[in-house]
Scaffold this motif. Sequence first.
Motif, PDB file in Angstrom:
ATOM      1  N   ALA A  13       9.998   3.542  60.544  1.00  0.00           N
ATOM      2  CA  ALA A  13      10.980   3.688  61.616  1.00  0.00           C
ATOM      3  C   ALA A  13      10.669   4.842  62.563  1.00  0.00           C
ATOM      4  O   ALA A  13      10.858   4.721  63.775  1.00  0.00           O
ATOM      5  CB  ALA A  13      12.376   3.870  61.022  1.00  0.00           C
ATOM      6  N   PHE A  14      10.171   5.967  62.036  1.00  0.00           N
ATOM      7  CA  PHE A  14      10.085   7.176  62.860  1.00  0.00           C
ATOM      8  C   PHE A  14       8.705   7.815  62.942  1.00  0.00           C
ATOM      9  O   PHE A  14       8.524   8.769  63.701  1.00  0.00           O
ATOM     10  CB  PHE A  14      11.116   8.204  62.375  1.00  0.00           C
ATOM     11  CG  PHE A  14      12.506   7.657  62.393  1.00  0.00           C
ATOM     12  CD1 PHE A  14      13.150   7.418  63.594  1.00  0.00           C
ATOM     13  CD2 PHE A  14      13.157   7.336  61.215  1.00  0.00           C
ATOM     14  CE1 PHE A  14      14.433   6.880  63.622  1.00  0.00           C
ATOM     15  CE2 PHE A  14      14.439   6.801  61.224  1.00  0.00           C
ATOM     16  CZ  PHE A  14      15.072   6.572  62.439  1.00  0.00           C
ATOM     17  N   GLY A  15       7.733   7.307  62.166  1.00  0.00           N
ATOM     18  CA  GLY A  15       6.377   7.822  62.271  1.00  0.00           C
ATOM     19  C   GLY A  15       5.710   7.333  63.541  1.00  0.00           C
ATOM     20  O   GLY A  15       6.119   6.331  64.128  1.00  0.00           O
ATOM     21  N   ARG A  16       4.707   8.064  63.971  1.00  0.00           N
ATOM     22  CA  ARG A  16       3.976   7.668  65.179  1.00  0.00           C
ATOM     23  C   ARG A  16       2.482   7.743  64.901  1.00  0.00           C
ATOM     24  O   ARG A  16       1.985   8.775  64.447  1.00  0.00           O
ATOM     25  CB  ARG A  16       4.339   8.590  66.337  1.00  0.00           C
ATOM     26  CG  ARG A  16       5.774   8.393  66.792  1.00  0.00           C
ATOM     27  CD  ARG A  16       6.126   9.206  67.979  1.00  0.00           C
ATOM     28  NE  ARG A  16       5.075   9.155  68.988  1.00  0.00           N
ATOM     29  CZ  ARG A  16       5.182   9.699  70.180  1.00  0.00           C
ATOM     30  NH1 ARG A  16       6.277  10.325  70.521  1.00  0.00           N
ATOM     31  NH2 ARG A  16       4.197   9.629  71.040  1.00  0.00           N
ATOM     32  N   ALA A  17       1.807   6.666  65.178  1.00  0.00           N
ATOM     33  CA  ALA A  17       0.367   6.602  64.917  1.00  0.00           C
ATOM     34  C   ALA A  17      -0.403   7.625  65.746  1.00  0.00           C
ATOM     35  O   ALA A  17      -1.479   8.058  65.349  1.00  0.00           O
ATOM     36  CB  ALA A  17      -0.157   5.196  65.201  1.00  0.00           C
ATOM     37  N   ASP A  18       0.157   8.042  66.870  1.00  0.00           N
ATOM     38  CA  ASP A  18      -0.527   9.006  67.728  1.00  0.00           C
ATOM     39  C   ASP A  18      -0.123  10.449  67.448  1.00  0.00           C
ATOM     40  O   ASP A  18      -0.535  11.363  68.150  1.00  0.00           O
ATOM     41  CB  ASP A  18      -0.275   8.677  69.207  1.00  0.00           C
ATOM     42  CG  ASP A  18       1.194   8.767  69.587  1.00  0.00           C
ATOM     43  OD1 ASP A  18       2.058   8.795  68.674  1.00  0.00           O
ATOM     44  OD2 ASP A  18       1.489   8.796  70.799  1.00  0.00           O
ATOM     45  N   SER A  19       0.682  10.673  66.413  1.00  0.00           N
ATOM     46  CA  SER A  19       1.117  12.031  66.096  1.00  0.00           C
ATOM     47  C   SER A  19       1.269  12.218  64.590  1.00  0.00           C
ATOM     48  O   SER A  19       2.250  11.781  63.994  1.00  0.00           O
ATOM     49  CB  SER A  19       2.442  12.352  66.794  1.00  0.00           C
ATOM     50  OG  SER A  19       2.890  13.634  66.400  1.00  0.00           O
ATOM     51  N   GLY A  20       0.290  12.879  64.015  1.00  0.00           N
ATOM     52  CA  GLY A  20       0.352  13.176  62.584  1.00  0.00           C
ATOM     53  C   GLY A  20       1.542  14.062  62.239  1.00  0.00           C
ATOM     54  O   GLY A  20       2.157  13.907  61.185  1.00  0.00           O
ATOM     55  N   LYS A  21       1.900  14.984  63.135  1.00  0.00           N
ATOM     56  CA  LYS A  21       3.039  15.880  62.873  1.00  0.00           C
ATOM     57  C   LYS A  21       4.348  15.105  62.814  1.00  0.00           C
ATOM     58  O   LYS A  21       5.188  15.359  61.953  1.00  0.00           O
ATOM     59  CB  LYS A  21       3.125  16.961  63.955  1.00  0.00           C
ATOM     60  CG  LYS A  21       2.043  18.003  63.864  1.00  0.00           C
ATOM     61  CD  LYS A  21       2.215  19.051  64.954  1.00  0.00           C
ATOM     62  CE  LYS A  21       1.087  20.062  64.888  1.00  0.00           C
ATOM     63  NZ  LYS A  21       1.215  21.089  65.946  1.00  0.00           N
ATOM     64  N   VAL A  22       4.520  14.160  63.723  1.00  0.00           N
ATOM     65  CA  VAL A  22       5.750  13.367  63.724  1.00  0.00           C
ATOM     66  C   VAL A  22       5.800  12.489  62.479  1.00  0.00           C
ATOM     67  O   VAL A  22       6.845  12.371  61.829  1.00  0.00           O
ATOM     68  CB  VAL A  22       5.860  12.529  65.020  1.00  0.00           C
ATOM     69  CG1 VAL A  22       6.999  11.518  64.929  1.00  0.00           C
ATOM     70  CG2 VAL A  22       6.057  13.441  66.227  1.00  0.00           C
ATOM     71  N   THR A  23       4.681  11.895  62.122  1.00  0.00           N
ATOM     72  CA  THR A  23       4.635  11.041  60.928  1.00  0.00           C
ATOM     73  C   THR A  23       4.918  11.863  59.673  1.00  0.00           C
ATOM     74  O   THR A  23       5.678  11.439  58.799  1.00  0.00           O
ATOM     75  CB  THR A  23       3.279  10.327  60.830  1.00  0.00           C
ATOM     76  OG1 THR A  23       3.119   9.502  61.990  1.00  0.00           O
ATOM     77  CG2 THR A  23       3.186   9.473  59.579  1.00  0.00           C
ATOM     78  N   LEU A  24       4.323  13.040  59.581  1.00  0.00           N
ATOM     79  CA  LEU A  24       4.568  13.914  58.432  1.00  0.00           C
ATOM     80  C   LEU A  24       6.037  14.335  58.386  1.00  0.00           C
ATOM     81  O   LEU A  24       6.646  14.385  57.312  1.00  0.00           O
ATOM     82  CB  LEU A  24       3.659  15.139  58.498  1.00  0.00           C
ATOM     83  CG  LEU A  24       3.663  16.055  57.285  1.00  0.00           C
ATOM     84  CD1 LEU A  24       3.259  15.296  56.031  1.00  0.00           C
ATOM     85  CD2 LEU A  24       2.725  17.227  57.516  1.00  0.00           C
ATOM     86  N   ALA A  25       6.625  14.618  59.548  1.00  0.00           N
ATOM     87  CA  ALA A  25       8.040  14.985  59.603  1.00  0.00           C
ATOM     88  C   ALA A  25       8.915  13.819  59.152  1.00  0.00           C
ATOM     89  O   ALA A  25       9.907  14.019  58.431  1.00  0.00           O
ATOM     90  CB  ALA A  25       8.420  15.426  61.010  1.00  0.00           C
ATOM     91  N   ALA A  26       8.570  12.596  59.553  1.00  0.00           N
ATOM     92  CA  ALA A  26       9.330  11.420  59.120  1.00  0.00           C
ATOM     93  C   ALA A  26       9.242  11.267  57.599  1.00  0.00           C
ATOM     94  O   ALA A  26      10.244  10.970  56.939  1.00  0.00           O
ATOM     95  CB  ALA A  26       8.822  10.162  59.820  1.00  0.00           C
ATOM     96  N   ALA A  27       8.066  11.486  57.048  1.00  0.00           N
ATOM     97  CA  ALA A  27       7.902  11.407  55.589  1.00  0.00           C
ATOM     98  C   ALA A  27       8.727  12.491  54.902  1.00  0.00           C
ATOM     99  O   ALA A  27       9.404  12.230  53.898  1.00  0.00           O
ATOM    100  CB  ALA A  27       6.429  11.531  55.214  1.00  0.00           C
ATOM    101  N   ALA A  28       8.694  13.701  55.442  1.00  0.00           N
ATOM    102  CA  ALA A  28       9.467  14.805  54.855  1.00  0.00           C
ATOM    103  C   ALA A  28      10.961  14.504  54.911  1.00  0.00           C
ATOM    104  O   ALA A  28      11.681  14.701  53.925  1.00  0.00           O
ATOM    105  CB  ALA A  28       9.152  16.110  55.575  1.00  0.00           C
ATOM    106  N   GLY A  29      11.430  14.014  56.052  1.00  0.00           N
ATOM    107  CA  GLY A  29      12.840  13.688  56.173  1.00  0.00           C
ATOM    108  C   GLY A  29      13.268  12.595  55.213  1.00  0.00           C
ATOM    109  O   GLY A  29      14.371  12.631  54.659  1.00  0.00           O
ATOM    110  N   ALA A  30      12.398  11.632  54.991  1.00  0.00           N
ATOM    111  CA  ALA A  30      12.702  10.553  54.050  1.00  0.00           C
ATOM    112  C   ALA A  30      12.740  11.050  52.609  1.00  0.00           C
ATOM    113  O   ALA A  30      13.446  10.501  51.768  1.00  0.00           O
ATOM    114  CB  ALA A  30      11.671   9.433  54.191  1.00  0.00           C
ATOM    115  N   LEU A  31      12.004  12.117  52.325  1.00  0.00           N
ATOM    116  CA  LEU A  31      11.914  12.661  50.969  1.00  0.00           C
ATOM    117  C   LEU A  31      12.998  13.687  50.649  1.00  0.00           C
ATOM    118  O   LEU A  31      13.516  13.733  49.529  1.00  0.00           O
ATOM    119  CB  LEU A  31      10.536  13.301  50.763  1.00  0.00           C
ATOM    120  CG  LEU A  31      10.289  14.021  49.445  1.00  0.00           C
ATOM    121  CD1 LEU A  31      10.348  13.043  48.280  1.00  0.00           C
ATOM    122  CD2 LEU A  31       8.946  14.734  49.480  1.00  0.00           C
TER     123      LEU A  31
END
Length: 193
Positions: A13-31
């Motif tokens: 839903a919130f990760g972005r293939a062009d931004s590792g930081k955003v994807t990592l933040a989405a994973a952190a928020g989900a966890l």
Amino acid sequence: MNTPAHLIFGITAFGRADSGKVTLAAAAGALIPDLSLYVLAGWHLIVLGTDPEIVFGQMYYSEEWQRIFRIDNSFVLWGIALGLAAMLRSKVFIALSAAALLHLLLDFPLHNDDARAHFWPVTNWKFISPVSYWDTRYYGHIVGPVEVAAVLGCCFVLWQRYAHVPAMRVATAAAALLQISPVIVWMLFFGGV
């Protein structure tokens, strides 16, 4: 829901293939909403050697543990965090807060006696759902396979989205395996496969 499912849904839903930081933040928020449970249960199970029945049958429901769960599972607090992130226009913090809220939205209708007080600090009220993601007394035998199917669908999306990021493909495959491994083990030991 199972934590690997939350990770997959949050990144989808919130990760972005062009931004590792955003994807990592989405994973952190989900966890994060499940993190306190892992820390508390891990400490007791691994370090102190507490019996799992005591950890999950008594300690999970204790006022001390529930007090912690109220904080990291609060729609109110995560909603404020998302509002602040939006005001700051921070894609990273928006992804983190939104993924945490998605986690709560998915958990809210799928917890029966293990529900959490999602509206703290406004109230300690808990929604005791007639449906559970795991407890067969409350349709867990139906919800579980639906969860697995939805996770595998999201994994397919992530596999395509992150085709250029081998580490994300490995992480996606690992999360999918974590999600379906209990089903495979159950079938091997009890299903006559």
